[in-house]
Write an enzyme that holds these catalytic residues in place. Sequence first.
Site, PDB file in Angstrom:
ATOM      1  N   GLU A 194       0.836  -1.198   0.000  1.00  0.00           N
ATOM      2  CA  GLU A 194       0.000   0.000   0.000  1.00  0.00           C
ATOM      3  C   GLU A 194       0.879   1.258   0.000  1.00  0.00           C
ATOM      4  OE1 GLU A 194      -3.743   2.023   0.224  1.00  0.00           O
ATOM      5  OE2 GLU A 194      -2.980   0.140  -0.581  1.00  0.00           O
ATOM      6  N   TYR A 195       1.923   1.209   0.821  1.00  0.00           N
ATOM      7  CA  TYR A 195       2.860   2.332   0.905  1.00  0.00           C
ATOM      8  C   TYR A 195       3.516   2.556  -0.466  1.00  0.00           C
ATOM      9  CZ  TYR A 195       6.882   5.111   2.418  1.00  0.00           C
ATOM     10  OH  TYR A 195       7.826   6.092   2.554  1.00  0.00           O
ATOM     11  N   ASP A 196       3.962   1.471  -1.086  1.00  0.00           N
ATOM     12  CA  ASP A 196       4.615   1.583  -2.392  1.00  0.00           C
ATOM     13  C   ASP A 196       3.674   2.200  -3.425  1.00  0.00           C
ATOM     14  OD1 ASP A 196       6.843   0.493  -1.329  1.00  0.00           O
ATOM     15  OD2 ASP A 196       6.525  -1.529  -2.156  1.00  0.00           O
ATOM     16  N   CYS A 235      61.405 -13.715  10.882  1.00  0.00           N
ATOM     17  CA  CYS A 235      60.113 -13.176  10.458  1.00  0.00           C
ATOM     18  C   CYS A 235      59.184 -14.312  10.029  1.00  0.00           C
ATOM     19  CB  CYS A 235      60.317 -12.195   9.305  1.00  0.00           C
ATOM     20  SG  CYS A 235      58.763 -11.704   8.530  1.00  0.00           S
ATOM     21  N   CYS A 272      58.737 -13.949   5.980  1.00  0.00           N
ATOM     22  CA  CYS A 272      59.801 -14.145   4.990  1.00  0.00           C
ATOM     23  C   CYS A 272      60.981 -14.938   5.528  1.00  0.00           C
ATOM     24  CB  CYS A 272      60.291 -12.803   4.463  1.00  0.00           C
ATOM     25  SG  CYS A 272      61.194 -11.853   5.694  1.00  0.00           S
ATOM     26  N   GLU A 305      20.512  10.644  29.596  1.00  0.00           N
ATOM     27  CA  GLU A 305      20.251  10.099  28.257  1.00  0.00           C
ATOM     28  C   GLU A 305      21.248   8.989  27.978  1.00  0.00           C
ATOM     29  OE1 GLU A 305      20.816  13.437  25.636  1.00  0.00           O
ATOM     30  OE2 GLU A 305      19.325  14.661  26.680  1.00  0.00           O
ATOM     31  N   CYS A 309      59.702  -8.413   2.098  1.00  0.00           N
ATOM     32  CA  CYS A 309      58.955  -9.381   2.906  1.00  0.00           C
ATOM     33  C   CYS A 309      57.497  -9.435   2.429  1.00  0.00           C
ATOM     34  CB  CYS A 309      59.027  -8.961   4.367  1.00  0.00           C
ATOM     35  SG  CYS A 309      57.879  -9.815   5.433  1.00  0.00           S
ATOM     36  N   ARG A 353      30.016  16.149  12.818  1.00  0.00           N
ATOM     37  CA  ARG A 353      30.564  17.009  13.855  1.00  0.00           C
ATOM     38  C   ARG A 353      31.942  17.528  13.447  1.00  0.00           C
ATOM     39  NH1 ARG A 353      33.828  15.874  18.322  1.00  0.00           N
ATOM     40  NH2 ARG A 353      33.661  17.458  19.922  1.00  0.00           N
ATOM     41  N   ASP A 362      26.317   5.187  20.588  1.00  0.00           N
ATOM     42  CA  ASP A 362      27.632   5.080  19.980  1.00  0.00           C
ATOM     43  C   ASP A 362      27.505   5.081  18.456  1.00  0.00           C
ATOM     44  OD1 ASP A 362      30.316   4.919  19.923  1.00  0.00           O
ATOM     45  OD2 ASP A 362      30.431   2.770  20.375  1.00  0.00           O
ATOM     46  N   GLU A 390      22.496  11.817  17.036  1.00  0.00           N
ATOM     47  CA  GLU A 390      23.436  10.753  16.697  1.00  0.00           C
ATOM     48  C   GLU A 390      22.828   9.853  15.621  1.00  0.00           C
ATOM     49  OE1 GLU A 390      26.140  11.072  18.632  1.00  0.00           O
ATOM     50  OE2 GLU A 390      27.189   9.147  18.543  1.00  0.00           O
ATOM     51  N   CYS A 423      60.793  -6.577  11.028  1.00  0.00           N
ATOM     52  CA  CYS A 423      61.434  -7.278   9.927  1.00  0.00           C
ATOM     53  C   CYS A 423      61.907  -6.185   8.983  1.00  0.00           C
ATOM     54  CB  CYS A 423      60.425  -8.187   9.233  1.00  0.00           C
ATOM     55  SG  CYS A 423      61.004  -8.749   7.632  1.00  0.00           S
ATOM     56  N   LYS A 483      30.731   6.835  31.593  1.00  0.00           N
ATOM     57  CA  LYS A 483      30.952   5.696  30.697  1.00  0.00           C
ATOM     58  C   LYS A 483      30.775   4.384  31.455  1.00  0.00           C
ATOM     59  CE  LYS A 483      33.549   6.352  27.204  1.00  0.00           C
ATOM     60  NZ  LYS A 483      33.385   6.484  25.760  1.00  0.00           N
ATOM     61  N   LYS A 526      22.878  15.769  31.755  1.00  0.00           N
ATOM     62  CA  LYS A 526      22.893  17.195  31.436  1.00  0.00           C
ATOM     63  C   LYS A 526      22.113  17.982  32.491  1.00  0.00           C
ATOM     64  CE  LYS A 526      22.939  16.010  26.537  1.00  0.00           C
ATOM     65  NZ  LYS A 526      22.206  15.905  25.262  1.00  0.00           N
ATOM     66  N   LYS A 548      24.106   7.267  26.075  1.00  0.00           N
ATOM     67  CA  LYS A 548      25.129   7.791  25.167  1.00  0.00           C
ATOM     68  C   LYS A 548      25.216   6.818  24.005  1.00  0.00           C
ATOM     69  CE  LYS A 548      29.713   9.835  25.064  1.00  0.00           C
ATOM     70  NZ  LYS A 548      30.277   9.185  23.883  1.00  0.00           N
ATOM     71  N   TYR A 555      18.810   9.647  16.057  1.00  0.00           N
ATOM     72  CA  TYR A 555      18.213   9.989  17.349  1.00  0.00           C
ATOM     73  C   TYR A 555      18.557  11.434  17.674  1.00  0.00           C
ATOM     74  CZ  TYR A 555      16.714   5.354  18.890  1.00  0.00           C
ATOM     75  OH  TYR A 555      16.051   4.171  19.035  1.00  0.00           O
ATOM     76  N   SER A 580      32.444  18.517  22.920  1.00  0.00           N
ATOM     77  CA  SER A 580      32.549  17.121  23.349  1.00  0.00           C
ATOM     78  C   SER A 580      32.226  17.073  24.846  1.00  0.00           C
ATOM     79  CB  SER A 580      33.931  16.572  23.050  1.00  0.00           C
ATOM     80  OG  SER A 580      34.886  17.397  23.638  1.00  0.00           O
ATOM     81  N   LEU A 581      32.403  15.925  25.459  1.00  0.00           N
ATOM     82  CA  LEU A 581      31.960  15.779  26.852  1.00  0.00           C
ATOM     83  C   LEU A 581      33.104  15.372  27.766  1.00  0.00           C
ATOM     84  CD1 LEU A 581      28.687  13.770  26.151  1.00  0.00           C
ATOM     85  CD2 LEU A 581      28.779  16.043  27.142  1.00  0.00           C
TER      86      LEU A 581
HETATM   87  S1  IVH Z   1      25.378  15.876  23.988  1.00  0.00           S
HETATM   88  C1  IVH Z   1      27.771  19.235  24.933  1.00  0.00           C
HETATM   89  N1  IVH Z   1      23.949  13.707  24.164  1.00  0.00           N
HETATM   90  O1  IVH Z   1      28.900  11.966  22.590  1.00  0.00           O
HETATM   91  C2  IVH Z   1      26.919  18.247  24.368  1.00  0.00           C
HETATM   92  N2  IVH Z   1      26.063  13.584  23.081  1.00  0.00           N
HETATM   93  O2  IVH Z   1      31.448  13.260  23.675  1.00  0.00           O
HETATM   94  C3  IVH Z   1      27.649  17.189  23.635  1.00  0.00           C
HETATM   95  N3  IVH Z   1      26.613  11.381  22.213  1.00  0.00           N
HETATM   96  O3  IVH Z   1      29.946  13.868  19.884  1.00  0.00           O
HETATM   97  C4  IVH Z   1      26.762  16.262  23.000  1.00  0.00           C
HETATM   98  N4  IVH Z   1      24.773  10.377  22.839  1.00  0.00           N
HETATM   99  O4  IVH Z   1      28.471  11.894  19.428  1.00  0.00           O
HETATM  100  C5  IVH Z   1      25.103  14.253  23.736  1.00  0.00           C
HETATM  101  N5  IVH Z   1      22.586  11.854  24.383  1.00  0.00           N
HETATM  102  C6  IVH Z   1      23.710  12.412  23.948  1.00  0.00           C
HETATM  103  C7  IVH Z   1      24.696  11.662  23.249  1.00  0.00           C
HETATM  104  C8  IVH Z   1      25.859  12.299  22.839  1.00  0.00           C
HETATM  105  C9  IVH Z   1      25.935  10.242  22.204  1.00  0.00           C
HETATM  106  C10 IVH Z   1      27.967  11.568  21.630  1.00  0.00           C
HETATM  107  C11 IVH Z   1      28.046  12.585  20.556  1.00  0.00           C
HETATM  108  C12 IVH Z   1      29.128  13.546  20.934  1.00  0.00           C
HETATM  109  C13 IVH Z   1      29.855  12.808  21.984  1.00  0.00           C
HETATM  110  C14 IVH Z   1      30.378  13.781  23.007  1.00  0.00           C
END
Ligand code: IVH
Length: 670
Positions: free
Chosen positions: A38-40, A413, A416, A117, A436, A140, A121, A179, A431, A319, A295, A119, A229, A85-86
């Site tokens: 249907e979507y198609d 080595c 070789c 939140e 080699c 970024r 990856d 992200e 080596c 972390k 935050k 984090k 996200y 960055s954090l």
């Molecule tokens: S906030 C000052 N929120 O972490 C705010 N970052 O080390 C910095 N990341 O480059 C970003 N989840 O790639 C924020 N919920 C989240 C995140 C997030 C992943 C990553 C992001 C950023 C890195 C910062």
Amino acid sequence: MAKPDPKLIDELRHLRATIDHHNRLYYVEDRPVISDAEYDRLFDRLLEIERLHPELVTPDSPSQRVGAAPSKKFEPLPHRIPMLSLQKVTTAEEFANFDRRVKETLGTTSEIDYVTEPKLDGLAVELVYEGGLFVRGSTRGDGATGENITPNLKTIRNIPLRLSEESAGKFPLLEVRGEVIMRRSAFERLNRALAERNQAPLANPRNGAAGSLRQLDPQVTASRPLIFYAYGISETGLTDLYSQKRTVDFLASEGFLVHERISAARGVSEVEQLFTNLTRDRERFDYDIDGMVIKVDSFGHQQELGQISRAPRWAVAWKFAAEQAETILEGVEFSVGRTGAITPIAKLRPVRVSGVTVSNASLHNEDELRDLDVRIGDTVVVQRAGDVIPDVVEVVAQKRPKGARRISFPAACPSCGMKITRPEGEAAHRCLNLACPAQVEGSIIHFASKGGLDIEGLGEKLARQLIKEGIVRNPADLFFIEKQQLLPLDLMADKKASNLIEAIDRTRRTELPKLIYALGIIGVGEAAALLLAEYYGSFDRLMAASVEELTEISGIGPVIASNIYEYFRNKGNQDMIVRMRRGGLLFPDYSPKVTGGKLSGKTFVITGTLSKPRSHFKNLIEQQGGKVSGSVSAKTDYLLAGEDPGSKLQKAGKLGVSVIDEEQLGQLLS
Ligand code: IVH
């Protein structure tokens, strides 16, 4: 062209709204209500109308997600407001210290309202909406400037191409940050598909996301299962958006995917509880989470707290502890890298560590083997920290079986058979035989890699075959391969052979930075290769460079400078370069890409501490056709000087070079 019927325009508007609605149900809310067929049907009808009436195509039409032409390279795109960055913490105690500093700075004793939140990856990106329309987006990058990847971002189905009318009016400019990730299941599927096509697998889902997003051809990105996200916006001064919680709620209401585990928490103990829960649940998610971001909720407080260097004082990444697992060391192999360095590789009984099955780990070098006192048959603890190759962190001494065998470094080595040495002051055994096979294989793969000459289809397997059959002894030989030589090789059909010959032919006209990188001089990565190309502009000038001159380039240290110098003094390398030229490889000069820009033909040198990283100003200058060089000479037109400019300022004074500050640069650019 016939004037479109108003009914058709109505239908079109309705179709787009309907498709957007179903996109959202499917990609954001994960609860589709119509069948794929249907979507198609809806989508096909949209395409049909737009094909007949191209004048009715709008930039936010769902059809515009795919179909942009491939580009040659990504253009730099400065962030209006830097992407920070954090700071990191790893224990509850460290988080409590963070909380204490926040309270001190805000001058309060009451508990702080936080938002926690996951984090994620993946890869951080910024999406810019102007007048409610998604107009551009970037990676970024270094925080000040990213890469413009707009067409690729448009292919991600859960990124809204338009804001609601109300928000468009309220926020003429909105920069959304978040992200891009790839689910583990999608990652595994993708790797299986790559393996079937004999292409190199991706190391982990994060590389999967980053690699897919940084494809020059958006069609490739479109075929990859990526998800965005949203976790924030660039500013803290927008009407009504006065807190993080409020912002993520707003983003969700605009159709952005916002993580379901974003929560409010008051004070340290609630944050700790949420961290414990997230740690417990992390394996349940179908994507990698490497910690929790915490935050300060109020934007007013965020503004008061400010930032130190590149990280805000109002947020922190807690972390997860690196995951560890016990397993048995079944053997050790010694691998020879492209530079001749010999690395002991632990062969492990397969074990799962943070969601990935591990069967190899690096033991680094002889000192590490001795320090660990690791023996074959030992029970060892392996650890994956982030995405890196796992490490053996310790031996469980109580579990050592009788007769566990000591490991000794080979004298010859493994590739070789030549005697290996451990150069004075180095941890690695090497080596030194340039012929080699393992080194040759490594250097050919490096030469053909994406950052190098990018020879499509030339991977590990093929390189090994070419060497085994004596067709290639060094990268220069690639330019003399003939199709007849390839056909007898295993698995080499006529088509594949022609493809390889064509791929090699295409690389005969490459760019200087890629060429320099491809040579594989120790320590010269893509960034250094670009610096060298920009500084010297020609391969011959680089070959003739002295160590002193090389050291003057900012970004090139004395060790790399001497590697470069020695590389070009080596007779074998000199012969190889001559042979490459004979084989038709061009060594083109390099000049900054833009011609006719405001700064075209002008050479700048940057010195001192500026308000943003140097790369930011470098990009600004280069975008307008200017050149940035590492040292002041008579050819320098301007010295951009920040605080504490040092000796370059004196030199500029002596040579009569104009010295400007950031504001004056702004004037030159405007
Ligand atoms: S906030 C000052 N929120 O972490 C705010 N970052 O080390 C910095 N990341 O480059 C970003 N989840 O790639 C924020 N919920 C989240 C995140 C997030 C992943 C990553 C992001 C950023 C890195 C910062």
